[in-house]
Design a protein around this motif. Structure first.
Motif, PDB file in Angstrom:
ATOM      1  N   MET A  49      13.396  10.625 -18.081  1.00  0.00           N
ATOM      2  CA  MET A  49      13.721  11.748 -18.945  1.00  0.00           C
ATOM      3  C   MET A  49      13.705  13.071 -18.185  1.00  0.00           C
ATOM      4  SD  MET A  49      14.229  10.021 -21.602  1.00  0.00           S
ATOM      5  CE  MET A  49      14.350  11.162 -22.933  1.00  0.00           C
ATOM      6  N   THR A  50      14.067  13.038 -16.908  1.00  0.00           N
ATOM      7  CA  THR A  50      14.101  14.245 -16.086  1.00  0.00           C
ATOM      8  C   THR A  50      15.490  14.419 -15.494  1.00  0.00           C
ATOM      9  OG1 THR A  50      13.403  13.035 -14.115  1.00  0.00           O
ATOM     10  CG2 THR A  50      11.658  14.013 -15.465  1.00  0.00           C
ATOM     11  N   GLY A  51      15.773  15.636 -15.070  1.00  0.00           N
ATOM     12  CA  GLY A  51      17.034  15.911 -14.395  1.00  0.00           C
ATOM     13  C   GLY A  51      18.177  16.210 -15.341  1.00  0.00           C
ATOM     14  N   ASP A  52      19.377  16.273 -14.782  1.00  0.00           N
ATOM     15  CA  ASP A  52      20.593  16.565 -15.537  1.00  0.00           C
ATOM     16  C   ASP A  52      21.465  15.326 -15.609  1.00  0.00           C
ATOM     17  OD1 ASP A  52      19.666  19.153 -15.548  1.00  0.00           O
ATOM     18  OD2 ASP A  52      20.977  19.831 -13.932  1.00  0.00           O
ATOM     19  N   VAL A  53      22.089  15.107 -16.773  1.00  0.00           N
ATOM     20  CA  VAL A  53      23.000  13.976 -16.959  1.00  0.00           C
ATOM     21  C   VAL A  53      24.296  14.491 -17.584  1.00  0.00           C
ATOM     22  CG1 VAL A  53      21.182  12.239 -17.195  1.00  0.00           C
ATOM     23  CG2 VAL A  53      22.024  13.400 -19.227  1.00  0.00           C
ATOM     24  N   PRO A  54      25.432  13.838 -17.313  1.00  0.00           N
ATOM     25  CA  PRO A  54      26.681  14.262 -17.939  1.00  0.00           C
ATOM     26  C   PRO A  54      26.686  13.893 -19.414  1.00  0.00           C
ATOM     27  CG  PRO A  54      27.031  12.328 -16.558  1.00  0.00           C
ATOM     28  CD  PRO A  54      25.615  12.746 -16.361  1.00  0.00           C
ATOM     29  N   GLY A  55      27.310  14.748 -20.218  1.00  0.00           N
ATOM     30  CA  GLY A  55      27.407  14.493 -21.651  1.00  0.00           C
ATOM     31  C   GLY A  55      28.785  14.840 -22.170  1.00  0.00           C
ATOM     32  N   ARG A  56      29.026  14.555 -23.464  1.00  0.00           N
ATOM     33  CA  ARG A  56      30.306  14.811 -24.109  1.00  0.00           C
ATOM     34  C   ARG A  56      30.053  15.622 -25.378  1.00  0.00           C
ATOM     35  NH1 ARG A  56      29.465  10.285 -21.799  1.00  0.00           N
ATOM     36  NH2 ARG A  56      28.499   9.313 -23.588  1.00  0.00           N
ATOM     37  N   LEU A  57      30.479  16.888 -25.372  1.00  0.00           N
ATOM     38  CA  LEU A  57      30.319  17.788 -26.512  1.00  0.00           C
ATOM     39  C   LEU A  57      31.452  17.543 -27.500  1.00  0.00           C
ATOM     40  CD1 LEU A  57      28.971  20.366 -27.799  1.00  0.00           C
ATOM     41  CD2 LEU A  57      30.698  21.658 -26.531  1.00  0.00           C
ATOM     42  N   THR A  58      31.104  17.258 -28.771  1.00  0.00           N
ATOM     43  CA  THR A  58      32.137  16.978 -29.771  1.00  0.00           C
ATOM     44  C   THR A  58      32.156  17.970 -30.920  1.00  0.00           C
ATOM     45  OG1 THR A  58      30.650  15.457 -30.929  1.00  0.00           O
ATOM     46  CG2 THR A  58      32.143  14.505 -29.294  1.00  0.00           C
ATOM     47  N   GLY A  59      31.140  18.810 -31.054  1.00  0.00           N
ATOM     48  CA  GLY A  59      31.140  19.768 -32.154  1.00  0.00           C
ATOM     49  C   GLY A  59      29.916  20.655 -32.139  1.00  0.00           C
ATOM     50  N   TRP A  60      29.814  21.504 -33.150  1.00  0.00           N
ATOM     51  CA  TRP A  60      28.729  22.472 -33.263  1.00  0.00           C
ATOM     52  C   TRP A  60      28.226  22.512 -34.693  1.00  0.00           C
ATOM     53  CZ3 TRP A  60      27.208  24.837 -28.836  1.00  0.00           C
ATOM     54  CH2 TRP A  60      28.108  24.842 -27.780  1.00  0.00           C
ATOM     55  N   PHE A  61      26.985  22.944 -34.866  1.00  0.00           N
ATOM     56  CA  PHE A  61      26.406  23.248 -36.170  1.00  0.00           C
ATOM     57  C   PHE A  61      25.844  24.658 -36.105  1.00  0.00           C
ATOM     58  CE2 PHE A  61      26.048  18.642 -37.024  1.00  0.00           C
ATOM     59  CZ  PHE A  61      26.457  18.631 -38.352  1.00  0.00           C
ATOM     60  N   SER A  62      25.907  25.376 -37.204  1.00  0.00           N
ATOM     61  CA  SER A  62      25.246  26.684 -37.242  1.00  0.00           C
ATOM     62  C   SER A  62      23.891  26.524 -37.912  1.00  0.00           C
ATOM     63  CB  SER A  62      26.096  27.689 -38.013  1.00  0.00           C
ATOM     64  OG  SER A  62      26.283  27.262 -39.343  1.00  0.00           O
ATOM     65  N   THR A  63      22.935  27.339 -37.494  1.00  0.00           N
ATOM     66  CA  THR A  63      21.602  27.310 -38.093  1.00  0.00           C
ATOM     67  C   THR A  63      21.405  28.584 -38.907  1.00  0.00           C
ATOM     68  OG1 THR A  63      20.487  28.462 -36.284  1.00  0.00           O
ATOM     69  CG2 THR A  63      20.730  26.061 -36.071  1.00  0.00           C
TER      70      THR A  63
END
Length: 77
Positions: A49-63
């Motif tokens: 659970m350390t370091g950086d990993v590639p991801g895929r952003l699909t959307g956003w939510f507002s708070t």
């Protein structure tokens, strides 16, 4: 897949709509924070659970406070 009102799609009603996926980097150290001073129990076959990993952003939510957390899927090594 989690659907949000802020997802972006390419295409139109006459053609197939395709979800726009944005490549991002996820800093696991920032998401999964260990409690300071908590004892570490090392497991050789555990998740890293350390370091950086590639991801895929699909959307956003507002708070309610005006933040915009992203909806991202990623793999943990």
């Amino acid at each position: 897949m989690l659907h949000t009102p802020y997802m972006r799609f390419a295409g139109d009603a006459d053609h197939e709509r395709v979800l726009v996926i944005t490549p991002v980097w996820v800093r696991l150290d920032a998401i999964y924070v260990r409690v300071p001073g908590a004892p570490a129990h090392t497991v050789v076959t555990g998740l890293d659970m350390t370091g950086d990993v590639p991801g895929r952003l699909t959307g956003w939510f507002s708070t309610p406070k005006g933040d915009w957390p992203g909806v991202v899927d990623f793999e943990i090594p």
